[in-house]
Design a protein around this motif. Sequence first.
Motif, PDB file in Angstrom:
ATOM      1  N   GLY A 143       0.791  -1.218   0.000  1.00 53.38           N
ATOM      2  CA  GLY A 143       0.000   0.000   0.000  1.00 53.38           C
ATOM      3  C   GLY A 143       0.827   1.274   0.000  1.00 53.38           C
ATOM      4  N   ARG A 144       0.148   2.394   0.227  1.00 51.62           N
ATOM      5  CA  ARG A 144       0.753   3.723   0.274  1.00 51.62           C
ATOM      6  C   ARG A 144       1.341   4.136  -1.077  1.00 51.62           C
ATOM      7  N   ASN A 145       0.815   3.601  -2.161  1.00 54.08           N
ATOM      8  CA  ASN A 145       1.400   3.856  -3.471  1.00 54.08           C
ATOM      9  C   ASN A 145       1.367   5.339  -3.852  1.00 54.08           C
ATOM     10  N   ALA A 146       0.262   6.021  -3.587  1.00 54.77           N
ATOM     11  CA  ALA A 146       0.148   7.434  -3.956  1.00 54.77           C
ATOM     12  C   ALA A 146       1.134   8.282  -3.156  1.00 54.77           C
ATOM     13  N   THR A 156      15.062  17.063   5.027  1.00 51.37           N
ATOM     14  CA  THR A 156      14.210  16.596   6.121  1.00 51.37           C
ATOM     15  C   THR A 156      12.857  16.169   5.563  1.00 51.37           C
ATOM     16  N   ILE A 157      12.383  15.022   5.999  1.00 48.10           N
ATOM     17  CA  ILE A 157      11.052  14.555   5.621  1.00 48.10           C
ATOM     18  C   ILE A 157      10.221  14.435   6.890  1.00 48.10           C
ATOM     19  N   ILE A 158       9.067  15.082   6.910  1.00 45.53           N
ATOM     20  CA  ILE A 158       8.160  15.021   8.062  1.00 45.53           C
ATOM     21  C   ILE A 158       6.911  14.261   7.652  1.00 45.53           C
ATOM     22  N   ALA A 159       6.575  13.239   8.408  1.00 48.26           N
ATOM     23  CA  ALA A 159       5.382  12.433   8.143  1.00 48.26           C
ATOM     24  C   ALA A 159       4.467  12.481   9.368  1.00 48.26           C
ATOM     25  N   SER A 160       3.244  12.930   9.158  1.00 51.20           N
ATOM     26  CA  SER A 160       2.290  12.982  10.264  1.00 51.20           C
ATOM     27  C   SER A 160       1.260  11.873  10.111  1.00 51.20           C
ATOM     28  N   GLY A 161       0.598  11.556  11.220  1.00 55.26           N
ATOM     29  CA  GLY A 161      -0.405  10.499  11.230  1.00 55.26           C
ATOM     30  C   GLY A 161      -0.425   9.826  12.582  1.00 55.26           C
ATOM     31  N   ILE A 162      -1.444   9.013  12.808  1.00 57.43           N
ATOM     32  CA  ILE A 162      -1.540   8.349  14.100  1.00 57.43           C
ATOM     33  C   ILE A 162      -0.433   7.304  14.232  1.00 57.43           C
ATOM     34  N   LYS A 163      -0.120   6.929  15.450  1.00 55.89           N
ATOM     35  CA  LYS A 163       0.931   5.949  15.691  1.00 55.89           C
ATOM     36  C   LYS A 163       0.588   4.613  15.030  1.00 55.89           C
ATOM     37  N   ARG A 164       1.630   3.926  14.590  1.00 55.63           N
ATOM     38  CA  ARG A 164       1.540   2.610  13.963  1.00 55.63           C
ATOM     39  C   ARG A 164       0.759   2.628  12.642  1.00 55.63           C
ATOM     40  N   ILE A 165       0.681   3.810  12.025  1.00 55.02           N
ATOM     41  CA  ILE A 165      -0.021   3.913  10.752  1.00 55.02           C
ATOM     42  C   ILE A 165       0.925   3.698   9.573  1.00 55.02           C
ATOM     43  N   GLY A 166       2.246   3.682   9.872  1.00 58.89           N
ATOM     44  CA  GLY A 166       3.224   3.467   8.810  1.00 58.89           C
ATOM     45  C   GLY A 166       3.993   4.708   8.418  1.00 58.89           C
ATOM     46  N   ARG A 167       4.107   5.670   9.327  1.00 59.85           N
ATOM     47  CA  ARG A 167       4.818   6.906   8.994  1.00 59.85           C
ATOM     48  C   ARG A 167       6.292   6.642   8.692  1.00 59.85           C
ATOM     49  N   PRO A 225       2.352  12.934  15.442  1.00 65.01           N
ATOM     50  CA  PRO A 225       0.896  12.720  15.360  1.00 65.01           C
ATOM     51  C   PRO A 225       0.151  13.979  14.924  1.00 65.01           C
ATOM     52  N   TYR A 226       0.864  15.108  14.842  1.00 63.92           N
ATOM     53  CA  TYR A 226       0.204  16.392  14.573  1.00 63.92           C
ATOM     54  C   TYR A 226       0.455  16.854  13.143  1.00 63.92           C
ATOM     55  N   ARG A 227      -0.609  17.274  12.485  1.00 67.63           N
ATOM     56  CA  ARG A 227      -0.494  17.778  11.122  1.00 67.63           C
ATOM     57  C   ARG A 227       0.189  19.135  11.142  1.00 67.63           C
ATOM     58  N   LEU A 228       0.813  19.460  10.028  1.00 69.33           N
ATOM     59  CA  LEU A 228       1.614  20.678   9.934  1.00 69.33           C
ATOM     60  C   LEU A 228       1.042  21.598   8.862  1.00 69.33           C
ATOM     61  N   HIS A 229       1.086  22.899   9.125  1.00 65.99           N
ATOM     62  CA  HIS A 229       0.661  23.869   8.120  1.00 65.99           C
ATOM     63  C   HIS A 229       1.754  23.970   7.053  1.00 65.99           C
ATOM     64  N   GLN A 230       1.431  23.591   5.828  1.00 67.52           N
ATOM     65  CA  GLN A 230       2.422  23.557   4.753  1.00 67.52           C
ATOM     66  C   GLN A 230       3.068  24.927   4.531  1.00 67.52           C
ATOM     67  N   TYR A 261       6.947  17.552   3.481  1.00 64.00           N
ATOM     68  CA  TYR A 261       5.940  17.133   4.467  1.00 64.00           C
ATOM     69  C   TYR A 261       4.787  16.420   3.777  1.00 64.00           C
ATOM     70  N   PHE A 262       4.296  15.375   4.438  1.00 65.06           N
ATOM     71  CA  PHE A 262       3.065  14.725   3.977  1.00 65.06           C
ATOM     72  C   PHE A 262       2.368  14.072   5.161  1.00 65.06           C
ATOM     73  N   HIS A 263       1.058  13.884   4.997  1.00 66.30           N
ATOM     74  CA  HIS A 263       0.235  13.258   6.029  1.00 66.30           C
ATOM     75  C   HIS A 263      -0.159  11.859   5.572  1.00 66.30           C
ATOM     76  N   ILE A 264      -0.099  10.899   6.475  1.00 65.65           N
ATOM     77  CA  ILE A 264      -0.468   9.523   6.155  1.00 65.65           C
ATOM     78  C   ILE A 264      -1.827   9.208   6.779  1.00 65.65           C
ATOM     79  N   PRO A 265      -2.858   9.069   5.954  1.00 64.56           N
ATOM     80  CA  PRO A 265      -4.180   8.726   6.478  1.00 64.56           C
ATOM     81  C   PRO A 265      -4.268   7.239   6.770  1.00 64.56           C
ATOM     82  N   GLU A 266      -5.368   6.831   7.342  1.00 63.91           N
ATOM     83  CA  GLU A 266      -5.586   5.401   7.557  1.00 63.91           C
ATOM     84  C   GLU A 266      -5.659   4.700   6.214  1.00 63.91           C
TER      85      GLU A 266
END
Length: 331
Positions: free
Chosen positions: A150-153, A172-183, A300-305, A315-320
């Motif tokens: 997964g996570r192809n996009a 630097t790469i910042i990945a946000s999302g809930i824990k254990r989501i694959g950041r 776990p916190y989203r960032l203002h681009q 920066y990118f956000h990883i959804p469920e």
Amino acid sequence: MGKIFLSHSSKDKDRIGQIANALGPDVVIYDELSFDDGQAIVDEIENGLDNSDMFVLFISDASLNSTWVNRELAAAQTRFRDNVLRFLPIIIDQKVNYTDPRIPDWVRETYILRYNGSLKKIIRLIKQKRIERSWQLFPHLRQKDRLFVGRNAIIDNIESKLYHVTDKRPNTIIASGIKRIGRKSTVIHTLRKNGYIGETYSPNIITLDRHSNIDNLLLALSDIGICENIITPKDLLCSIPEKIQTTATLLSLIAEAKEIIVIEDSGCIISPENEIADWFVKLSELTHPINQILNIITTPYRLHQTSINHLPILYFHIPELEREGLCPEFS
């Protein structure tokens, strides 16, 4: 799979003992952990070599002058020299370099010999080689260890940013999302897939929380052990701008060592209010010339681009995970 034989001088025992304990008695052949009382030393060494699948030679002035180490090395030559994954020489003494005539020609001509004074880095290097050796023995393990679904996009987005030469190259790469989501795993998989890091490379991990600050980052970076004796108590008493400069210098040295730092952040760098810390903004500005991936930050916190558009940050956000992101055989 056989064990790892640690060949060293008794004069280096303090350091090698720490490495042996970190790897574990079930993994290494190391005299204090492996040899039985009352047994003949020669017999123990021969048995240890016969039960080993890897041979690590710790090169120092003392080991090069050691009769026992030279005997072990001669025995290792017949057993391990035909497979580069089974023999690992590491210089642990700054007084020794690859031109030393006491180092056998077959070692000097086959292997890259550099000084490595970081115990943590040595431990990680041995673990990486052991993984590579396990893949060589059991090819199916490689496919299992590198399976990523997964996570192809998101992966496509990261790749496009990394390869878009007209953009500012991020370090630097910042990945946000809930824990254990694959950041972390998504970023690391992408970097491996595109050759930024080796398949068995394991980044250095630092943990920061909302009670942490630049002092904690500075100490954690120093504790990695890549750069020796750079942080002093005086560094923690200076001003914030001076600490930022010291941290930037340390990160530059880490970049020179081709290392990557993963910062598992829970409110220190990215706040619950979705803002990036001022000191980290200034740090990013100072490290802008570093033209390689250096930091991976999970939060776990989203960032203002808009707050990072001028910085070398991707920066990118990883959804469920949704079913349409899965490979067909898993959907």
